[in-house]
Every structure is written in C-alpha cells, then in structure tokens.
Design a protein around this motif. Structure first.
Motif, mmCIF file in Angstrom:
data_model
loop_
_atom_site.group_PDB
_atom_site.id
_atom_site.type_symbol
_atom_site.label_atom_id
_atom_site.label_comp_id
_atom_site.label_asym_id
_atom_site.label_seq_id
_atom_site.Cartn_x
_atom_site.Cartn_y
_atom_site.Cartn_z
ATOM 1 N N LYS A 1 -8.945 -73.449 11.330
ATOM 2 C CA LYS A 1 -7.704 -72.172 10.528
ATOM 3 C C LYS A 1 -6.981 -73.078 10.101
ATOM 4 C CE LYS A 1 -5.888 -68.325 11.303
ATOM 5 N NZ LYS A 1 -5.874 -68.020 10.073
ATOM 6 N N LYS B 1 -10.617 -68.177 7.449
ATOM 7 C CA LYS B 1 -9.893 -66.772 8.555
ATOM 8 C C LYS B 1 -11.157 -67.231 9.706
ATOM 9 C CE LYS B 1 -9.344 -63.773 4.206
ATOM 10 N NZ LYS B 1 -9.026 -64.980 3.148
ATOM 11 N N PHE B 2 -10.654 -66.214 10.950
ATOM 12 C CA PHE B 2 -11.249 -66.620 12.674
ATOM 13 C C PHE B 2 -12.474 -66.166 11.743
ATOM 14 C CE2 PHE B 2 -7.329 -65.463 13.755
ATOM 15 C CZ PHE B 2 -7.136 -66.878 14.125
ATOM 16 N N ARG B 3 -12.843 -64.164 10.717
ATOM 17 C CA ARG B 3 -14.259 -63.843 10.982
ATOM 18 C C ARG B 3 -15.089 -65.845 9.502
ATOM 19 N NH1 ARG B 3 -15.572 -63.113 5.626
ATOM 20 N NH2 ARG B 3 -13.549 -62.648 5.384
ATOM 21 N N ALA C 1 -16.065 -67.752 12.784
ATOM 22 C CA ALA C 1 -17.315 -67.669 14.150
ATOM 23 C C ALA C 1 -18.265 -67.248 12.792
ATOM 24 C CB ALA C 1 -16.790 -66.293 14.365
ATOM 25 N N GLU C 2 -18.078 -67.560 11.875
ATOM 26 C CA GLU C 2 -19.636 -67.802 11.270
ATOM 27 C C GLU C 2 -19.906 -68.891 11.636
ATOM 28 O OE1 GLU C 2 -22.020 -67.492 6.339
ATOM 29 O OE2 GLU C 2 -19.824 -66.083 7.437
ATOM 30 N N GLU D 1 -16.102 -63.857 16.824
ATOM 31 C CA GLU D 1 -14.964 -63.885 16.447
ATOM 32 C C GLU D 1 -13.893 -63.582 17.872
ATOM 33 O OE1 GLU D 1 -11.662 -61.866 12.889
ATOM 34 O OE2 GLU D 1 -14.305 -61.125 13.063
ATOM 35 N N SER D 2 -14.056 -62.796 18.804
ATOM 36 C CA SER D 2 -12.706 -62.877 19.911
ATOM 37 C C SER D 2 -13.119 -65.018 20.168
ATOM 38 C CB SER D 2 -13.562 -61.803 20.854
ATOM 39 O OG SER D 2 -14.770 -62.034 21.243
ATOM 40 N N LYS E 1 -10.629 -66.877 18.379
ATOM 41 C CA LYS E 1 -9.525 -66.048 18.703
ATOM 42 C C LYS E 1 -8.646 -66.737 19.895
ATOM 43 C CE LYS E 1 -9.130 -62.042 15.427
ATOM 44 N NZ LYS E 1 -9.062 -61.116 15.797
#
Length: 194
Positions: free
Chosen positions: A151, A157-159, A162-163, A169-170, A173
């Motif tokens: 990050k 990005k968070f998305r 996550a990938e 994604e949660s 975060k």
C-alpha cells in the motif's frame, strides 16, 4: 505512435513474441526490484527473485487473464517467490523491509533525498525518522508488513492488494489498520513524531 500497454505486451508474449518480455522487463525491472528488496532485504536475493519473477511471467503468460492489471499479477508472482524463499531460509521475521539503497542502485528512494535548502539538522532528523520507521516496519508480523509495503511503498489500492494476497478486501484493510496502529504506538514510544 502509442506505446503498447502491459496487457498488449503480455498478450504478444502469449503469442510467442519474446521481444515483448524485454519491453516488460525494461518497464518493470526497477519497480519490481525495489518491491522485492523491501521484502527480502538483500540485493543479491532481490535480483534472483526478480529474475525468477520474469521467468515465471514468460512461463505463465498463457495463464494471464486479459483485462487483469499486469502489475498486480506480477507482484503476486514475486510475493509468492519471496514467501517461498523465506520458508526455505526460515528467517522471514529477521528480513529487512526497507534497507538503504546500495551504491550501485540507479534510483534512490524519493524520500531519502533531502531538498537542497533543507538544513543539516532537519535532514538528520528526517533520516532518523526514516530509520525508526524501517525498524518498526521490520518488527511487524509478516502479514501486516506485506500489506504496508504494497500500500504505502508500491501504491496499490486495497482491491489490488486483496487480489495480490488472495484475501478479502476487508481483511487487507483490517491488517493495514492494525499495522498502522502498531507502528504509531511503537514510534510514539520511541519519541518519534508521527
């Protein structure tokens, strides 16, 4: 003429155009090296992981999903290689995350360059703050450290994180939140302004 996108280059690579791998390497070699170096901590290991990453890009180009962001796919490959290497070496928790660039590194970290008008005291204070952040970052659990590096240093990005990590994604975060809280507390205990 417009230069080809990363996706165009991977699709050309899938079709057998090996020159497109050279274009991808030229475009992504330095960002990938800096990312891997933050995770493995040693130039020689980072170079090995980068080379292996590009070999895997070549080998697995047929698995690339058109429309997916190339950098996310590449970082995922590199991160998995770093994790494999750490498991083999059994020393992940001692790995440096953000070492000083070596003398032969072509591009220093932007934050490491002090403006010309900055006073020596301010420059020293900024370097001490960066060193404290590096130490605190190194002390984070691996799962939190990976999220922070992706990050804050790679700008994903968070998305996208996550990938890369294969997580909701949660969860990403949440890891970021706990990492930043832990870092803030550790820095405050050391008397470093945050």
């Amino acid at each position: 003429m417009e230069s080809p996108t990363d996706e165009d280059l991977v699709l050309a690579l899938r079709a057998g155009n090996l020159d497109s791998l050279g274009a991808l390497v030229a475009r992504w070699e330095q960002p990938l090296f800096r990312f891997v170096l933050r995770l493995v901590g040693r130039d020689d290991e980072a170079r090995d992981v980068c080379q292996e990453t590009f070999l895997r890009v070549l080998d697995r180009a047929r698995h690339y999903r058109p429309g997916a962001k190339f950098s996310t796919w590449m970082y995922q490959i590199a991160l998995n290689l770093c994790r494999d290497r750490a498991r083999r070496n059994r020393r992940w928790d001692r790995i440096l995350v953000h070492p000083r660039p070596a003398a032969d590194d072509p591009a220093p970290e932007p934050a490491a360059v002090a403006p010309e008008d900055e006073q020596p005291e301010a420059a020293l204070e900024a370097e001490e703050r960066r060193a404290a952040v590096r130490r605190v970052l190194e002390s984070l659990p691996t799962e939190q450290r990976e999220v922070v590096v992706l990050k804050e240093y790679e700008g994903l990005k968070f998305r996208e994180i996550a990938e890369v990590l294969g997580l909701p994604e949660s969860t990403v975060k949440s890891r970021m939140y706990f990492a930043l809280e832990s870092m803030r507390g550790a820095l405050e205990r050391q008397g470093v302004r945050v």
